[in-house]
Design a protein around this motif. Structure first.
Motif, PDB file in Angstrom:
ATOM      1  N   THR A   9       0.811  -1.221   0.000  1.00  0.00           N
ATOM      2  CA  THR A   9       0.000   0.000   0.000  1.00  0.00           C
ATOM      3  C   THR A   9       0.836   1.260   0.000  1.00  0.00           C
ATOM      4  OG1 THR A   9      -1.748  -1.151   1.215  1.00  0.00           O
ATOM      5  CG2 THR A   9      -1.805   1.260   1.226  1.00  0.00           C
ATOM      6  N   TYR A  10       1.759   1.381   0.946  1.00  0.00           N
ATOM      7  CA  TYR A  10       2.448   2.647   1.142  1.00  0.00           C
ATOM      8  C   TYR A  10       3.744   2.695   0.336  1.00  0.00           C
ATOM      9  CZ  TYR A  10      -1.172   3.046   4.552  1.00  0.00           C
ATOM     10  OH  TYR A  10      -2.410   3.095   5.136  1.00  0.00           O
ATOM     11  N   ALA A  35       2.963   3.009  -7.320  1.00  0.00           N
ATOM     12  CA  ALA A  35       1.781   2.259  -6.887  1.00  0.00           C
ATOM     13  C   ALA A  35       1.547   1.052  -7.774  1.00  0.00           C
ATOM     14  CB  ALA A  35       0.555   3.160  -6.913  1.00  0.00           C
ATOM     15  N   TYR A  66      -5.592  -0.139   1.708  1.00  0.00           N
ATOM     16  CA  TYR A  66      -4.962  -0.969   2.736  1.00  0.00           C
ATOM     17  C   TYR A  66      -5.998  -1.869   3.412  1.00  0.00           C
ATOM     18  CZ  TYR A  66      -2.619  -2.132   7.155  1.00  0.00           C
ATOM     19  OH  TYR A  66      -2.093  -2.800   8.226  1.00  0.00           O
ATOM     20  N   GLN A 110      -5.735   5.568   0.134  1.00  0.00           N
ATOM     21  CA  GLN A 110      -4.731   4.612   0.571  1.00  0.00           C
ATOM     22  C   GLN A 110      -5.207   3.808   1.777  1.00  0.00           C
ATOM     23  OE1 GLN A 110      -0.761   6.559   0.823  1.00  0.00           O
ATOM     24  NE2 GLN A 110      -0.205   4.955  -0.620  1.00  0.00           N
ATOM     25  N   PRO A 115      -2.538   8.186  -3.067  1.00  0.00           N
ATOM     26  CA  PRO A 115      -2.464   8.957  -1.821  1.00  0.00           C
ATOM     27  C   PRO A 115      -2.990  10.373  -1.941  1.00  0.00           C
ATOM     28  CG  PRO A 115      -0.297   8.775  -2.796  1.00  0.00           C
ATOM     29  CD  PRO A 115      -1.202   7.883  -3.601  1.00  0.00           C
ATOM     30  N   ILE A 166      -1.278  10.896   4.073  1.00  0.00           N
ATOM     31  CA  ILE A 166      -2.087   9.761   4.507  1.00  0.00           C
ATOM     32  C   ILE A 166      -2.819  10.088   5.801  1.00  0.00           C
ATOM     33  CG2 ILE A 166      -2.106   7.240   4.647  1.00  0.00           C
ATOM     34  CD1 ILE A 166       0.752   7.254   3.700  1.00  0.00           C
ATOM     35  N   ASP A 178      -4.815   2.854  -5.231  1.00  0.00           N
ATOM     36  CA  ASP A 178      -3.899   3.218  -4.150  1.00  0.00           C
ATOM     37  C   ASP A 178      -3.311   4.588  -4.457  1.00  0.00           C
ATOM     38  OD1 ASP A 178      -2.209   3.168  -1.983  1.00  0.00           O
ATOM     39  OD2 ASP A 178      -0.736   1.857  -2.926  1.00  0.00           O
TER      40      ASP A 178
END
Length: 467
Positions: A203-204, A213, A230, A226, A220, A317, A218
């Motif tokens: 995810t991050y 990504a 997740y 996000q 941000p 986020i 996904d």
């Protein structure tokens, strides 16, 4: 969840050099922005960043464009599994992990663990490729386009099939080890990493230099996208752990939509049992935190920086804590208001985690203002701060809108709204020059940002811990 139409494929960043230079300025490390050799390798050579034996904390990149373009060699022969049909999802996941291990030069046993296999099974159900769409041997909607492996025309949307089970395994592993997605290979070849580690890494992506990504879902910059991504992938992984014998046994590579056809191999064919696998948000561990979880003993400033996202843009986020901060909350402040998205909770957690003052109130600006005023042996207090030249890194600023009056009659705040605000002055930090680390009650987790020394509620007082 089928997100195949949301995938963005084969988008090659045009500003790699510029991005790398920016990243050199953005990384927060123990010490004053020092880069370890691992950090330099990951930025310059695109080597995997995942290494929790390193003293490095997470790097925070700025890429927001998705791709599964590999960057790996396209000249290697397809993976040879030696398997015969019927092909099923667990077997595909295991062969991908073996192939990734070979490409990364690690033992297969490092990659083929119950945690990793259930991660791959759940991820496939989240993606929907070869489960709920017409792709064949492409469970992860991989956008690799080697003509020798494709059964259909290459599509940038990821809607494509591969000529065989082994071809699908090979193209998937190439995407995972490629320079834009190597965080995935890194976490999946770490034998101690968990299913939750995998979902965090997937995810991050922006915390990994050069990574992009996997899916446009996904994103941000799109509100809580996000966090939602997740949660959705983690839910699928949790379901895969619970319903492992059903989901992992799903036959793939058939003309039917596998998710609806209910074609399964006997459970006796499965190599793993999902009931032994756990995937929990509450037990999440970061896949890129330092060995000391961002804590720098005795150093308020660096600990605060390590706990904070680098800015307050949507890329910060909003309500997802930086993994270092999340780990510290669990250890030092598990009952923090708003799960840590609170100014007082952030300052209190930094003070306890760094060891600077383990008696500091863990939350609430009223209590914190009372505490520093009641302990002149610990804190030097300036009741009004009007210019940043009066500040030193590590100073705590408190605006107590609760209108507390100290023993000398000094009126802290003007009583307007809420319980005020508090933050840590960290001094100007590149590349944006942000100079404070703070969180905000219910609005955002810890971020770096520009300090304001007064607002409609009053003027901040400064508390400086005495040496």
């Amino acid at each position: 969840m089928n997100i195949r139409k949301k995938l963005l494929k084969n988008i090659v960043p045009g500003l790699t050099l510029v991005t790398s230079m920016v990243l050199l300025l953005q990384v927060s490390m123990p010490g004053v922005l020092a880069l370890s050799q691992n950090d330099l390798n990951s930025i310059i050579q695109h080597t995997p960043f995942y290494d929790d034996s390193s003293s490095a904390t997470c790097s925070t990149g700025t890429n927001t464009t998705g791709t599964t373009s590999s960057g790996a060699s396209q000249n290697t022969a397809p993976w040879s599994s030696g398997l015969q049909p019927p092909y099923y999802l667990e077997a595909f996941a295991i062969e991908v992990l073996k192939d990734v291990a070979a490409k990364q030069g690690v033992p297969q046993s490092d990659a083929v663990t119950p945690q990793h296999v259930v991660s791959m099974v759940g991820w496939a159900w989240s993606e929907g490729g070869d489960i709920t769409n017409d792709d064949l041997f492409n469970p992860y909607n991989t956008g690799q386009g080697d003509p020798g492996f494709l059964a259909t025309a290459h599509s940038v949307s990821g809607v494509q099939s591969y000529v065989s089970f082994d071809a699908g395994v090979e193209e998937t592993s190439r995407a995972i080890v490629g320079s834009y997605q190597n965080r995935i290979a890194s976490v999946l070849t770490k034998p101690t990493s968990t299913a939750t580690d995998f979902v965090q890494a997937l995810t991050y992506f922006q915390k990994y230099p050069g990574n992009l990504a996997w899916a446009s879902a996904d994103n941000p910059s799109s509100g809580n996208a996000q966090q939602n991504y997740y949660n959705s992938v983690l839910t699928q992984v949790q379901q895969a752990a619970t319903n492992y014998q059903d989901e992992a046994a799903t036959i793939i590579g058939t003309a039917a939509h596998e998710g609806n056809s209910n074609q399964k191999v006997p459970s006796s064919e499965l190599k793993f049992n999902g009931t032994t696998v756990t995937a929990s948000a509450s037990s999440a561990t970061t896949n890129c935190t330092s060995s000391n979880s961002g804590v720098v003993s005795g150093n308020i400033v660096q600990t605060a920086i390590n706990f904070s996202w680098p800015d307050r843009s949507p890329q910060s986020i909003a309500l997802q804590p930086k993994p270092e901060y999340e780990a510290a909350l669990q250890k030092y402040n598990p009952d923090a208001p708003y799960n840590g998205a609170d100014c007082g909770a952030f300052v209190g957690t930094v003070m306890h985690a760094s060891g600077a003052d383990t008696s500091y109130p863990l939350s609430f600006t009223v209590s914190q203002a009372q505490y520093v005023l009641a302990h002149p042996e610990k804190y030097d207090v300036a009741y009004t701060v009007t210019d940043t030249s009066q500040l030193q890194p590590g100073d705590i600023l408190i605006l107590n809108a609760g209108s507390y009056v100290d023993a000398s009659g000094y009126h802290v705040g003007n009583g307007a709204g809420g319980e005020g605000h508090t933050f840590i002055w960290v001094g100007p930090q590149p590349p944006n020059g942000y100079n404070e680390a703070s969180a905000s009650g219910g609005d955002r987790m810890a971020n770096l940002g520009p300090a304001e020394l007064s607002d409609s509620r009053g003027i901040y007082m400064r508390a400086r811990l005495k040496q």
